[in-house]
Design a protein around this motif. Structure first.
Motif: not given
Length: 105
Positions: A38-43, A45-46, A50-51
């Motif tokens: 869940k944390s992986f999928l949350y971050y 898009p950011y 950024t990339a």
């Protein structure tokens, strides 16, 4: 680039974007409970934003120094919880001032 080549590229882009969005929906049937995933999928898009944005910000101007000044200014203004318009205007003003100083020297 001719029209035929443009539409081929457009179809490839649309297909790849569609597949990236459809495959997770078709493979995952139940709610994701794992906190790490869940944390992986949350971050994601950011991270992707950024990339894509960071290299473009470094080469947005004709001078790497003014680009770095603008990027640093944008980060500082953004960390002070200002909205996107304030960040963009502040960064552009810093780049403008830096370009004027560089051209004056």
């Amino acid at each position: 680039m001719d029209t035929r080549e443009f539409f081929i590229y457009l179809l490839l882009l649309a297909g790849s974007t569609y597949l990236i969005r459809v495959i997770p929906f078709s493979l995952v049937k139940k709610k994701i409970e794992n906190p790490f995933i869940k944390s992986f999928l949350y971050y994601i898009p950011y991270t992707v934003l950024t990339a894509m944005t960071f290299p473009a910000a470094l080469f947005a101007t004709g001078n790497i120094v003014s680009a770095l000044v603008g990027l640093i200014a944008a980060v500082i203004i953004a960390t002070r919880c200002k909205n996107l318009t304030v960040v963009a205007v502040g960064s552009c003003l810093c780049v403008l001032i830096c370009e004027i100083i560089i051209n004056f020297i």
